[in-house]
Design an enzyme around this catalytic site. Structure first.
Site, mmCIF file in Angstrom:
data_model
loop_
_atom_site.group_PDB
_atom_site.id
_atom_site.type_symbol
_atom_site.label_atom_id
_atom_site.label_comp_id
_atom_site.label_asym_id
_atom_site.label_seq_id
_atom_site.Cartn_x
_atom_site.Cartn_y
_atom_site.Cartn_z
ATOM 1 N N LYS A 1 59.973 37.781 10.906
ATOM 2 C CA LYS A 1 59.070 38.112 9.852
ATOM 3 C C LYS A 1 58.780 39.689 9.560
ATOM 4 C CE LYS A 1 56.562 33.931 11.131
ATOM 5 N NZ LYS A 1 55.504 33.338 12.051
ATOM 6 N N SER B 1 49.125 31.568 13.150
ATOM 7 C CA SER B 1 49.142 31.554 14.639
ATOM 8 C C SER B 1 50.273 32.600 14.986
ATOM 9 C CB SER B 1 50.111 30.035 14.868
ATOM 10 O OG SER B 1 51.359 30.338 14.086
ATOM 11 N N GLU C 1 61.290 25.274 17.437
ATOM 12 C CA GLU C 1 60.967 26.737 17.500
ATOM 13 C C GLU C 1 59.549 26.876 18.359
ATOM 14 O OE1 GLU C 1 60.127 28.199 13.362
ATOM 15 O OE2 GLU C 1 58.622 29.607 14.383
ATOM 16 N N ASP D 1 59.708 32.665 18.059
ATOM 17 C CA ASP D 1 59.066 33.443 17.008
ATOM 18 C C ASP D 1 57.905 34.249 17.797
ATOM 19 O OD1 ASP D 1 57.276 34.126 14.837
ATOM 20 O OD2 ASP D 1 56.429 32.189 14.506
ATOM 21 N N GLU E 1 50.842 25.391 4.359
ATOM 22 C CA GLU E 1 52.128 25.805 3.898
ATOM 23 C C GLU E 1 52.294 24.676 3.019
ATOM 24 O OE1 GLU E 1 54.378 26.986 7.092
ATOM 25 O OE2 GLU E 1 53.424 28.643 7.614
ATOM 26 N N ASP F 1 58.445 23.243 14.491
ATOM 27 C CA ASP F 1 57.676 24.725 14.847
ATOM 28 C C ASP F 1 56.506 24.129 15.802
ATOM 29 O OD1 ASP F 1 56.802 27.070 15.932
ATOM 30 O OD2 ASP F 1 56.438 27.438 13.809
ATOM 31 N N HIS G 1 58.472 33.253 5.787
ATOM 32 C CA HIS G 1 57.163 33.691 5.484
ATOM 33 C C HIS G 1 56.120 33.587 6.679
ATOM 34 C CE1 HIS G 1 55.642 29.299 5.007
ATOM 35 N NE2 HIS G 1 56.407 29.519 6.208
ATOM 36 N N ARG G 2 54.891 33.796 6.096
ATOM 37 C CA ARG G 2 53.640 33.514 6.771
ATOM 38 C C ARG G 2 52.828 32.431 6.228
ATOM 39 N NH1 ARG G 2 53.328 37.178 11.300
ATOM 40 N NH2 ARG G 2 52.327 35.582 12.114
ATOM 41 N N SER G 3 51.930 31.789 7.203
ATOM 42 C CA SER G 3 51.084 30.839 6.656
ATOM 43 C C SER G 3 50.200 31.320 5.552
ATOM 44 C CB SER G 3 50.282 30.020 7.553
ATOM 45 O OG SER G 3 49.644 31.048 8.643
ATOM 46 N N GLN H 1 52.702 22.563 15.084
ATOM 47 C CA GLN H 1 52.397 23.028 13.770
ATOM 48 C C GLN H 1 53.067 22.821 12.527
ATOM 49 O OE1 GLN H 1 51.244 27.382 13.842
ATOM 50 N NE2 GLN H 1 53.096 27.424 12.726
ATOM 51 N N GLU H 2 54.401 22.504 12.746
ATOM 52 C CA GLU H 2 55.144 22.272 11.465
ATOM 53 C C GLU H 2 56.315 21.024 11.648
ATOM 54 O OE1 GLU H 2 56.851 26.241 10.358
ATOM 55 O OE2 GLU H 2 55.088 27.039 10.752
ATOM 56 N N LYS I 1 62.699 29.843 5.955
ATOM 57 C CA LYS I 1 61.475 29.204 6.277
ATOM 58 C C LYS I 1 60.549 29.537 5.181
ATOM 59 C CE LYS I 1 58.668 28.911 9.913
ATOM 60 N NZ LYS I 1 58.110 28.346 11.180
ATOM 61 N N HIS J 1 47.489 25.095 10.967
ATOM 62 C CA HIS J 1 47.706 25.150 9.436
ATOM 63 C C HIS J 1 46.994 23.931 8.794
ATOM 64 C CE1 HIS J 1 51.279 27.939 10.081
ATOM 65 N NE2 HIS J 1 50.394 28.493 10.411
HETATM 66 P P1 PGA Z 1 52.157 31.880 11.045
HETATM 67 O O1 PGA Z 1 52.839 30.427 10.903
HETATM 68 O O2 PGA Z 1 52.330 32.621 9.838
HETATM 69 O O3 PGA Z 1 50.502 31.228 10.967
HETATM 70 O O4 PGA Z 1 52.117 32.774 12.185
HETATM 71 C C1 PGA Z 1 54.118 30.668 10.802
HETATM 72 C C2 PGA Z 1 54.975 30.384 12.122
HETATM 73 O O5 PGA Z 1 54.644 30.438 13.078
HETATM 74 O O6 PGA Z 1 56.260 30.124 12.108
HETATM 75 ZN ZN ZN Z 2 56.480 29.826 14.253
#
Ligand code: PGA
Ligand code: ZN
Length: 425
Positions: free
Chosen positions: A339, A44, A287, A314, A208, A244, A367-369, A164-165, A390, A156
């Site tokens: 990031k 994302s 987020e 983000d 993740e 998130d 991190h990233r996914s 997403q999270e 995170k 994800h």
């Molecule tokens: P991404 O997800 O690494 O797929 O962007 C992580 C996030 O959105 O925080």
């Molecule tokens: Zn995010």
């Protein structure tokens, strides 16, 4: 004159990330040591992120990174040989000027970042210090609160959760090791709850390492997690919850509305919905509640909830200082996700953390996914006293690599370290 930190060789190769897609790994060698690092990749992604160079064509369905590898082995190697790994900023600036574009599209942020990170490692090893101490020398460090993503949705996971999270945040721990234990216990309790309430398919996992149950409603996911916290014997104040939304992924640009939980919501309705969830579940962090250009909607929710809740940007900032300045001027958020690969060098990432601090924002290293086994961000978070880290569920090798590294760092630092939890709950 060659010193122990002069770069003698630089080399890159293509390796795989945790989704099985190619990514760049680089090695930087001095007369004393070699530093190796690999870069992650998001799903994302923010529109304004630095560019990840991919080959196109047939191999790896177009996702190969051999062009980026060739850029490391060619132009970056030639430009950096003979320079000192002790001058991180100088090396990064040199790569930025060799690239010459705003978003690192010529050489690829994946090429540049791999070298930037590997140089920091080479410097640490050459100087005989840990990476965090190379990044910032100090007598005292603060370790971040883990934000563990225990239910995965959005891009994800193969379920219908729009958010997403869903994260747990053990602020009530007295050390990072204890926080990781608490997170792991809640994760295992959640597994049992999902299994008994929703059947075996509910314990499949997403990108993740969090569970990807066949739930549809945001509330249902939060109810299960809250239950897992109490079943594990923890109070709501010890293990806080967060989300998130990554809401650009369920934003309908044509109508300016958001689709989630079977409803179509306006910006104002979505803000009310987050406020309800915040009150019901005591969310500590929210987020990307709105799409990545909606600075005013961010400012509105921050004004309303920001007293007790961290509103994290983000995709809106993509770790880019120019975009952060817009957010600071407009009071868009009170927290930021950091990031490395959104901006593409270690020293620019450090700059972004510094700017966040000056603005009084909470800083979350992430991190990233799509990840690798490289635990670099555990050191980054420690060096710059990030409030949170995170880095996924307390499960799956590429996620636990970071948590395990924090355990080692905490052990190494002994009495020279404190845990950030108490300041954040
Ligand atoms: P991404 O997800 O690494 O797929 O962007 C992580 C996030 O959105 O925080
Ligand atoms: Zn995010």
């Amino acid at each position: 004159m060659a010193t122990k930190t002069t770069i003698l060789e630089i080399k890159a190769r293509q390796v795989l990330d945790s989704r099985g897609n190619p990514t760049v790994e680089a090695e930087v060698t001095t007369s004393k040591a070699m530093g190796r690092a690999s870069v992650p990749s998001g799903a994302s992604k923010g529109k304004h992120e630095a560019l990840e160079l991919r080959d196109g064509g047939e191999e790896f369905h177009g996702k190969g990174v051999m062009k980026a590898v060739a850029n490391v082995n060619g132009v970056l190697r030639r430009g950096l040989l003979g320079l000192s790994v002790d001058d991180q900023r100088g090396l990064d600036q040199k790569m930025i000027s060799l690239d010459g574009t705003q978003d690192k599209r010529r050489l690829g942020a994946n090429a540049i970042l791999a070298v930037s990170m590997a140089s920091a490692r080479a410097a640490a090893s050459s100087n005989g210090v840990s990476l965090f101490a190379q990044l910032r020398k100090s007598d005292r460090y603060t370790l971040p609160v883990p934000m563990m993503n225990v239910i995965n949705g959005g891009e994800h996971a193969g379920n219908n959760l729009a958010i997403q999270e869903f994260l747990i945040e053990p602020v009530g721990a007295s050390s990072c090791a204890e926080a990781i234990r608490m997170g792991s216990e809640v994760y295992q309790s959640l597994r049992s709850i999902l299994l008994s309430e929703h059947g075996r398919s509910a314990i499949n996992i997403g990108d993740e390492g969090g569970f990807a149950p066949p739930l549809r409603l945001t509330r249902d996911a939060l109810v299960s997690i809250r239950k897992a916290v109490s079943t594990s014997g923890y109070g709501e104040k010890d293990v806080r919850l967060g989300v998130d939304a990554a809401s650009s992924t369920f934003y309908d640009e044509k109508n300016g509305s958001y689709k989630l939980d079977g409803k179509t919501m306006s910006e104002a309705a979505l803000e009310d919905y987050y406020a309800q969830l915040r009150d019901e579940f005591g969310l500590l962090t929210i987020e990307d509640p709105f799409q990545e250009e909606a600075f005013e909607a961010f400012a509105s929710i921050t004004k309303r909830l920001g007293g007790k809740t961290k509103v994290i940007g983000d995709d809106i900032y993509v770790t880019n200082m120019a975009r952060m300045r817009l957010g600071i001027e407009g009071n868009a958020t009170n927290a930021i996700l950091i990031k490395l690969n959104q901006i593409g060098t270690v020293s620019e990432t450090e700059g972004a953390i510094g700017l966040a601090r000056k603005a009084g924002w909470t800083a979350i290293v992430s991190h990233r996914s799509g990840e690798t086994e490289d635990p670099f961000i555990a050191h980054l978070a420690t060096a710059f006293a990030a409030d949170f880290i995170k880095t996924g569920a307390p499960a799956r090798g590429e996620r636990v690599a970071k948590y395990n590294e924090l355990l080692r760092i905490e052990e190494e630092l002994e009495s020279k370290v404190r845990y950030a939890g108490k300041d954040l709950g």
